[in-house]
Design a protein around this motif. Structure first.
Motif, PDB file in Angstrom:
ATOM      1  N   LYS A 182      18.478  54.558  17.704  1.00  0.00           N
ATOM      2  CA  LYS A 182      17.168  54.900  18.252  1.00  0.00           C
ATOM      3  C   LYS A 182      16.067  54.677  17.223  1.00  0.00           C
ATOM      4  O   LYS A 182      16.233  54.984  16.044  1.00  0.00           O
ATOM      5  CB  LYS A 182      17.134  56.370  18.675  1.00  0.00           C
ATOM      6  N   ARG A 183      14.929  54.172  17.699  1.00  0.00           N
ATOM      7  CA  ARG A 183      13.748  54.124  16.849  1.00  0.00           C
ATOM      8  C   ARG A 183      13.102  55.491  16.899  1.00  0.00           C
ATOM      9  O   ARG A 183      12.810  56.002  17.981  1.00  0.00           O
ATOM     10  CB  ARG A 183      12.768  53.049  17.347  1.00  0.00           C
ATOM     11  N   VAL A 184      12.884  56.106  15.748  1.00  0.00           N
ATOM     12  CA  VAL A 184      12.400  57.490  15.722  1.00  0.00           C
ATOM     13  C   VAL A 184      11.056  57.630  15.013  1.00  0.00           C
ATOM     14  O   VAL A 184      10.667  58.732  14.620  1.00  0.00           O
ATOM     15  CB  VAL A 184      13.449  58.416  15.063  1.00  0.00           C
ATOM     16  N   SER A 185      10.327  56.541  14.842  1.00  0.00           N
ATOM     17  CA  SER A 185       8.975  56.601  14.274  1.00  0.00           C
ATOM     18  C   SER A 185       8.139  55.496  14.894  1.00  0.00           C
ATOM     19  O   SER A 185       8.665  54.537  15.469  1.00  0.00           O
ATOM     20  CB  SER A 185       8.998  56.450  12.751  1.00  0.00           C
ATOM     21  N   THR A 186       6.832  55.630  14.749  1.00  0.00           N
ATOM     22  CA  THR A 186       5.918  54.576  15.206  1.00  0.00           C
ATOM     23  C   THR A 186       5.993  53.399  14.246  1.00  0.00           C
ATOM     24  O   THR A 186       5.982  53.600  13.022  1.00  0.00           O
ATOM     25  CB  THR A 186       4.472  55.106  15.256  1.00  0.00           C
ATOM     26  N   PRO A 187       6.083  52.163  14.737  1.00  0.00           N
ATOM     27  CA  PRO A 187       6.134  51.009  13.834  1.00  0.00           C
ATOM     28  C   PRO A 187       4.845  50.848  13.043  1.00  0.00           C
ATOM     29  O   PRO A 187       3.761  51.163  13.529  1.00  0.00           O
ATOM     30  CB  PRO A 187       6.345  49.826  14.783  1.00  0.00           C
TER      31      PRO A 187
END
Length: 273
Positions: free
Chosen positions: A75-80
């Motif tokens: 999962k991506r768990v931060s804003t890019p």
């Protein structure tokens, strides 16, 4: 004349045999049809257990196999953060947040409420595998982390944090006991007795209560197919990042290919909740 008479007798015998067999075949077909009409199918068992049907006396999950340290979805768990078009790396503070909870896979996507007979059974199985070494999240109440973490975005790259939780995968089957008999029996199974297609994933927690797993910062090379979902396609060098789902399908740690660089973050850097 004699020949004609023999032929006629032969045809008559064939007809008599055919008519005698027909009722036997029909009776043979009727038995399984009557049985399946009254018995609970695996799909019905799964649905009744998930919905805590009034017809049930009890429903429980029977564990058959267990696998610890099973890694969950990536999962991506931060804003890019966009560093496209720049020749120097960029240090940035990322807001990192995620939550883990017990996850159940039943037929047709059914889930069971925590206060149902089946939900209580899942909790008890979780308690069975909860030890001093493996602290598990046994119910459907989420726990997680939400903090700020520094990270380095490489030149001409897009950077963000990724997470994959560690969980204990317990597989088995459902055993439903009905209040009324169906075809002489009250106990039915889903998918079958001894089956292992029902999975319950219990997230593993560290001793301080933080979810156990793998956290890493991912850098994706700008202008590559892998970066398309993170970039504004109308302006590849823009600082704007296209909105994407936080849980979109992403390759695992170190498996992104030549255009993706992953650096793992020690779990000791994750603050306790």
């Amino acid at each position: 004349m004699t020949r004609s008479s023999r032929k006629g007798n032969h045809r008559s015998r064939k007809k008599r045999i055919t008519f005698m067999l027909a009722p036997v075949v029909a009776a043979g077909v009727a038995v399984p049809l009557m049985y399946s009409a009254g018995a609970a199918t695996p799909s019905e068992v799964s649905r009744d257990c998930a919905e805590d049907a009034a017809t049930l006396e009890n429903c429980e999950f029977v564990d058959v196999q267990v696998k610890r340290n099973n890694l969950g979805p990536n999962k991506r768990v931060s804003t890019p953060s966009n560093n496209c078009g720049f020749t120097t790396e960029r240090e940035k503070s990322f807001g990192v947040a995620t939550s883990v909870t017990r996850f159940i896979t039943l037929e047709d996507g059914f889930v069971a409420a925590a206060d149902s007979k089946l939900g209580n059974s899942f909790f008890e199985i979780g308690a069975k595998f909860n030890t001093t070494e493996f602290n598990l999240t046994r119910d459907d109440k989420g726990t997680g982390f939400d903090f700020t973490l520094p990270g380095t975005v490489m030149p001409d790259h897009i950077g963000f944090f990724m997470w994959s939780e560690k969980r204990t995968d317990v597989s088995g089957y459902l055993r439903a006991t009905y209040k009324e008999e169906q075809n002489g029996q009250k106990v039915f199974f889903s998918p079958s007795e001894g089956g292992t297609s029902v999975h319950v994933f219990y997230p593993q927690l560290l001793k301080n209560g933080t979810p156990d797993g793998r956290l890493w910062i991912r850098n994706v090379k700008c202008g590559t197919p892998e970066a398309e979902e993170f970039q504004d396609s109308s302006s590849p060098q823009s600082a704007e990042i296209a909105e994407i789902r936080a849980e979109s399908e992403q390759p695992g740690f170190g498996k992104g290919g030549a255009n993706i660089t992953d650096v793992e973050v020690p779990l000791s850097e994750i603050p306790a909740p």
